[in-house]
Design a protein around this motif. Structure first.
Motif, short mmCIF file in Angstrom:
data_model
loop_
_atom_site.label_atom_id
_atom_site.label_comp_id
_atom_site.label_asym_id
_atom_site.label_seq_id
_atom_site.Cartn_x
_atom_site.Cartn_y
_atom_site.Cartn_z
N ARG A 129 87.32 -27.78 38.87
CA ARG A 129 88.62 -27.13 38.67
C ARG A 129 88.49 -25.62 38.47
NH1 ARG A 129 87.33 -29.36 33.60
NH2 ARG A 129 88.05 -28.15 31.79
N ALA A 130 87.30 -25.19 37.95
CA ALA A 130 87.10 -23.74 37.76
C ALA A 130 87.10 -23.04 39.12
CB ALA A 130 85.79 -23.49 37.02
N LYS A 131 86.46 -23.68 40.09
CA LYS A 131 86.40 -23.09 41.44
C LYS A 131 87.80 -23.09 42.06
CE LYS A 131 83.92 -24.06 45.80
NZ LYS A 131 83.40 -22.73 46.13
N ILE A 132 88.51 -24.20 41.89
CA ILE A 132 89.89 -24.29 42.42
C ILE A 132 90.73 -23.16 41.81
CG2 ILE A 132 92.03 -25.66 42.31
CD1 ILE A 132 90.44 -27.42 43.91
N GLU A 133 90.60 -23.00 40.49
CA GLU A 133 91.41 -21.98 39.81
C GLU A 133 91.09 -20.58 40.33
OE1 GLU A 133 91.76 -22.17 35.58
OE2 GLU A 133 91.93 -20.01 35.38
N ALA A 134 89.80 -20.26 40.42
CA ALA A 134 89.42 -18.91 40.88
C ALA A 134 89.89 -18.68 42.31
CB ALA A 134 87.91 -18.74 40.77
N GLU A 135 89.73 -19.69 43.15
CA GLU A 135 90.13 -19.51 44.57
C GLU A 135 91.65 -19.44 44.70
OE1 GLU A 135 88.12 -22.04 47.35
OE2 GLU A 135 86.15 -21.45 46.60
N ALA A 136 92.36 -20.17 43.85
CA ALA A 136 93.83 -20.10 43.88
C ALA A 136 94.30 -18.71 43.43
CB ALA A 136 94.45 -21.19 43.01
N LEU A 137 93.62 -18.16 42.42
CA LEU A 137 93.98 -16.79 41.99
C LEU A 137 93.71 -15.79 43.11
CD1 LEU A 137 92.63 -16.66 38.31
CD2 LEU A 137 95.02 -16.65 39.03
N GLN A 138 92.57 -15.97 43.77
CA GLN A 138 92.23 -15.05 44.87
C GLN A 138 93.21 -15.20 46.04
OE1 GLN A 138 88.20 -16.43 44.89
NE2 GLN A 138 87.40 -14.56 43.95
N LYS A 139 93.63 -16.41 46.29
CA LYS A 139 94.59 -16.65 47.38
C LYS A 139 95.94 -16.00 47.02
CE LYS A 139 95.94 -18.87 51.15
NZ LYS A 139 95.88 -17.90 52.22
N ALA A 140 96.36 -16.19 45.77
CA ALA A 140 97.64 -15.58 45.34
C ALA A 140 97.56 -14.05 45.41
CB ALA A 140 97.99 -16.03 43.93
N ALA A 141 96.37 -13.51 45.10
CA ALA A 141 96.20 -12.05 45.11
C ALA A 141 96.41 -11.47 46.51
CB ALA A 141 94.83 -11.67 44.57
N GLU A 142 96.27 -12.31 47.54
CA GLU A 142 96.52 -11.82 48.91
C GLU A 142 98.00 -11.47 49.11
OE1 GLU A 142 95.14 -14.83 51.65
OE2 GLU A 142 93.13 -14.81 50.77
N THR A 143 98.88 -12.16 48.38
CA THR A 143 100.32 -11.93 48.60
C THR A 143 101.05 -11.33 47.39
OG1 THR A 143 100.69 -14.24 48.05
CG2 THR A 143 100.64 -13.69 50.39
N VAL A 144 100.56 -11.62 46.19
CA VAL A 144 101.21 -11.07 44.98
C VAL A 144 100.15 -10.48 44.03
CG1 VAL A 144 103.38 -12.39 44.95
CG2 VAL A 144 101.30 -13.47 44.08
N PRO A 145 99.41 -9.46 44.48
CA PRO A 145 98.28 -8.97 43.67
C PRO A 145 98.67 -8.49 42.28
CG PRO A 145 98.76 -7.49 45.53
CD PRO A 145 99.57 -8.72 45.74
N SER A 146 99.89 -7.96 42.13
CA SER A 146 100.26 -7.44 40.81
C SER A 146 100.69 -8.56 39.86
CB SER A 146 101.40 -6.43 40.95
OG SER A 146 102.55 -7.10 41.44
#
Ligand code: SR1
Ligand code: MG
Length: 404
Positions: free
Chosen positions: A85-102
């Motif tokens: 789940r740690a990997k899922i969380e980090a990758e989900a944050l990185q994916k979200a940062a592509e569209t809503v970085p702030s």
């Protein structure tokens, strides 16, 4: 950047080993300027993970280490939980940062073996649930969450991404163990006499009535089926008010360890329900109407719809995108699902394992009972009437009718 450092085998960090870990990593990544004098404190108050605050008393710089535990902290070692789940969380944050970085924290480093994510320190922020309980107001919150939802959902759906990318996302974010927690704790156990449930004695008769309500259970079953089967977009999966950090101006969505390719209305439903749990609590305490809280819900939904429509008009991945009525149909189904999911969330936070401080911290027993009953009634109303709750006004009116 992702590495494994020091050891290939998992060990839970302590405040001391967290410092040693960062000192070693510092040599590779230059996280803090040399010389440094690191201090560490475990500050996690969630259900599942350790959160360490690391600060350098020489430079004043700081960061957060989040480490998943191999079990649910809220229950103990008897409830094992995947470290993935740690990997899922980090990758989900990185994916979200592509569209809503702030609107998400910056991920600095990940370590899959230790189930660690190192990220930007948000200690100046407050957890939204606490801020709302303390009576703070957040004028930008609805706009931020509405934008977050529209952009993350649209850009991970077949309307905003290529078919091949969507298949890749849905596989990469397969998250069976965390989905099972939601299936059980949100959609199943609260509707049955299950041993994970946790409700106060004074609610027993009301809860037994709810368990006997076959019409309600049939609709809850349909919503569970929707959660299990509707694969529309990469969602956060646990967007309650404990998963949002705020300041007076800014908003950061955190903790997407429950992320998966699921129903687009789920995050909106959970967010609405958790704002409503705060509204229900405040109304039970002071018998006032809390228009500021209703405004958060109104703005979240309005901005979500506006932004989603804008994205829809400007992207042409799907051949039918300009077909009259299609976007309104999509938004209406997302809204209907969101209302139903909000209903399940309202009920599970009263009957189920994981409660919310908004309600549990009401010290006056009669007022707490009133809030708990109102949450159950409103949850049932949303589940049963979701097909007829078509507008924001209707959703607010149904709420006011229960709370009056
Ligand atoms: C055992 S986990 C309990 C709850 O905490 C998480 O934040 C999810 O909401 C889950 O249902
Ligand atoms: Mg969480």
């Amino acid at each position: 950047m992702s590495t494994s450092i020091a050891t290939a085998s998992y060990e839970p960090l302590t405040e001391e080993t967290a410092i040693a870990y960062i000192e070693k990593l510092n040599q590779k990544l230059g996280l803090f300027p040399a010389p440094s004098l690191l201090l560490c404190k475990e500050i996690g108050d969630g259900n599942l993970n350790y959160v360490f605050h690391l600060s350098d008393s020489l430079s004043g710089q700081s960061l957060i280490i989040k480490q998943a535990l191999p079990y649910a902290k809220v229950v103990g070692e008897s409830w094992p939980l995947t470290l993935r789940r740690a990997k899922i969380e980090a990758e989900a944050l990185q994916k979200a940062a592509e569209t809503v970085p702030s609107l998400v924290p910056n991920v600095i480093h990940t370590d899959d073996d230790l189930a660690i994510t190192i990220m930007e320190d948000l200690s100046d922020y407050t957890i939204l649930r606490k801020g709302l309980i303390d009576g703070e107001t957040y004028p930008n919150l609805g706009r931020h969450i509405g934008t977050y939802l529209a952009k993350t959902i649209f850009h991970s759906s077949p309307f905003g991404e290529s078919q091949q990318e969507i298949k890749e996302i849905s596989v990469r974010f397969t998250n069976p163990e965390l989905c099972k927690i939601t299936e059980d704790l949100v959609f199943t156990d609260p509707f049955f006499d299950h041993d994970t449930n946790n409700f106060e004695d004074h609610l027993k008769d009301t809860v037994i009535e709810l368990w006997k309500n076959e019409e309600l259970k049939l609709e809850a079953a349909k919503l569970k089926y929707t959660f299990l089967t509707k694969s529309e977009a990469l969602i956060h999966g646990d967007l309650h008010t404990g998963s949002v950090f705020v300041t007076a101006e800014e908003t950061k969505v955190i903790d997407p360890e429950f992320a998966f390719f699921g129903p687009a209305g789920f995050d909106l439903g959970l967010f609405i329900a958790n704002i409503l749990l705060n509204t229900i609590s405040k109304t039970a305490i002071d018998e006032q109407q809390h228009s500021d809280l209703y405004l958060i819900i109104i703005e979240t939904i309005e901005v979500f719809k506006e932004e989603y429509k804008k994205l829809w008009q400007n992207h042409h991945v799907e051949a039918f995108i300009q077909t009259e009525g299609y976007v309104d149909y999509m938004l209406a189904t997302i809204f209907e699902d969101a209302v139903g999911f909000a209903g399940c969330e309202l009920i599970r936070r009263i009957i189920g394992l994981a409660h919310v401080a908004d309600i549990d911290n009401i010290s006056d027993c009669q007022k707490r009972l009133c809030a708990q009953k109102n949450a159950l009634e409103l949850g049932s109303t949303f589940i049963l009437k979701r097909r007829n709750i078509l507008t924001i006004d209707q959703l607010i009116q149904e709420t006011k009718d229960v709370l009056k």
